[in-house]
Enzyme design. Sequence first.
Site, PDB file in Angstrom:
ATOM      1  N   CYS A 195     121.272  25.288 149.516  1.00 57.04           N
ATOM      2  CA  CYS A 195     122.525  24.736 149.077  1.00 57.04           C
ATOM      3  C   CYS A 195     123.125  24.453 150.368  1.00 57.04           C
ATOM      4  O   CYS A 195     123.890  23.514 150.508  1.00 57.04           O
ATOM      5  CB  CYS A 195     123.330  25.725 148.181  1.00 57.04           C
ATOM      6  SG  CYS A 195     122.885  26.095 146.574  1.00 57.04           S
ATOM      7  N   CYS A 211     128.473  23.886 128.740  1.00 59.14           N
ATOM      8  CA  CYS A 211     129.275  23.420 129.820  1.00 59.14           C
ATOM      9  C   CYS A 211     128.377  22.497 130.842  1.00 59.14           C
ATOM     10  O   CYS A 211     127.516  23.234 131.216  1.00 59.14           O
ATOM     11  CB  CYS A 211     130.104  24.095 130.327  1.00 59.14           C
ATOM     12  SG  CYS A 211     131.253  23.690 131.804  1.00 59.14           S
ATOM     13  N   ASP A 239     113.870  33.199 126.242  1.00 62.95           N
ATOM     14  CA  ASP A 239     115.339  33.167 126.109  1.00 62.95           C
ATOM     15  C   ASP A 239     115.504  34.447 125.384  1.00 62.95           C
ATOM     16  O   ASP A 239     116.192  35.283 126.136  1.00 62.95           O
ATOM     17  CB  ASP A 239     115.652  32.128 125.656  1.00 62.95           C
ATOM     18  CG  ASP A 239     117.381  32.183 125.449  1.00 62.95           C
ATOM     19  OD1 ASP A 239     117.881  32.600 126.614  1.00 62.95           O
ATOM     20  OD2 ASP A 239     117.988  31.691 124.715  1.00 62.95           O
ATOM     21  N   CYS A 247     129.662  22.651 143.209  1.00 59.65           N
ATOM     22  CA  CYS A 247     129.427  23.285 142.042  1.00 59.65           C
ATOM     23  C   CYS A 247     130.604  24.163 141.755  1.00 59.65           C
ATOM     24  O   CYS A 247     131.294  24.202 140.903  1.00 59.65           O
ATOM     25  CB  CYS A 247     128.211  24.036 141.763  1.00 59.65           C
ATOM     26  SG  CYS A 247     128.017  25.597 142.944  1.00 59.65           S
TER      27      CYS A 247
END
Length: 326
Positions: free
Chosen positions: A182, A232, A121, A188
């Site tokens: 997808c 979120c 990260d 989404c």
Amino acid sequence: MRQKIEVFCKSKGLDTIGFIPCRRLDELKTFYHIRQVLGLQNEFEESDHEKRINPLSYMIEGKTIIAIAFPYYDLKGQETSSNGFSIYTQRQDYHRVVKHYLNEICTYIQSLGGQAIGLVDSNALPERYIAYLAGIGFIGRNNMIITKKYGSYVFLGEIITDLEISCKDQRRFEEISEYAECGSCERCLGACPTRSINKASINPNICLSYITQKKAINEKEIKLLKGNVFGCDFCQLGCPYNEEALDSPLEPFQTLAYMQEEARVYAEMDNAYFKEKINSTSCGWRGKNVIRRNAIIRLAREGSDIQKFKGDSPYINDYIGQLSKK
């Protein structure tokens, strides 16, 4: 050599691993330049694009990048209603946990005669893209890496080593925008409360998760919070690939009970509570007051009396003042 590393990783509960040559990622140059010109690059991103596309700046002798997915989903964490904290925040700080695993793998690589460094990260490299090239998963319309076993509920880590391991890029940059996996699914997009992801573009600067992490938010952003305290999950919860996501086998990522308290607990927390509980989680890095602010905003939306949360923090008092005028 590759098989030995894979076996060692699996002995640690890590079974989603990929390998690519350690090379410059020059195909991302134009992409990063356009994002910068359009003002889509935010303060959490490295502004020096050379650092983002050149893994060799971390290890000049690097020959191979090992990409690893660290699953964090824990079904036990879904037994209670959401308190505004994203699923990933309800467990130990992934920076520390992932780094611990990477250090163990690096030590093992050293026992094989190689050198290695682990990254997680807080580095400049495009982790999702590296994972994508390595076959860890695909990048969906929600801009997240999606794995076969764990869906998008994974953290990513990389190891750069000077061992030359037979491998090749499994995907191409141009394939990302095709969203082949997808198909016609756009769940989404419909789930995103701020339209950060939409048919036309992806704008991370209006992502609800990003807004919860900003130190200063305006009136429009306050309204967009939707009761979220940190992070979120809307686009993840709407993704069909996550419906069958397996629980994480990694014990450090079990859900922490104290991260499932009602919002009032976080709105009134003091320094002692923050240091004892929240500081060791994946949202602790942002500090106490941003989390308190978001919890207070959530309570205000619910019609609670927020005046009682006033104290010696001008930062918190200012937001309470703004909310009280509405």
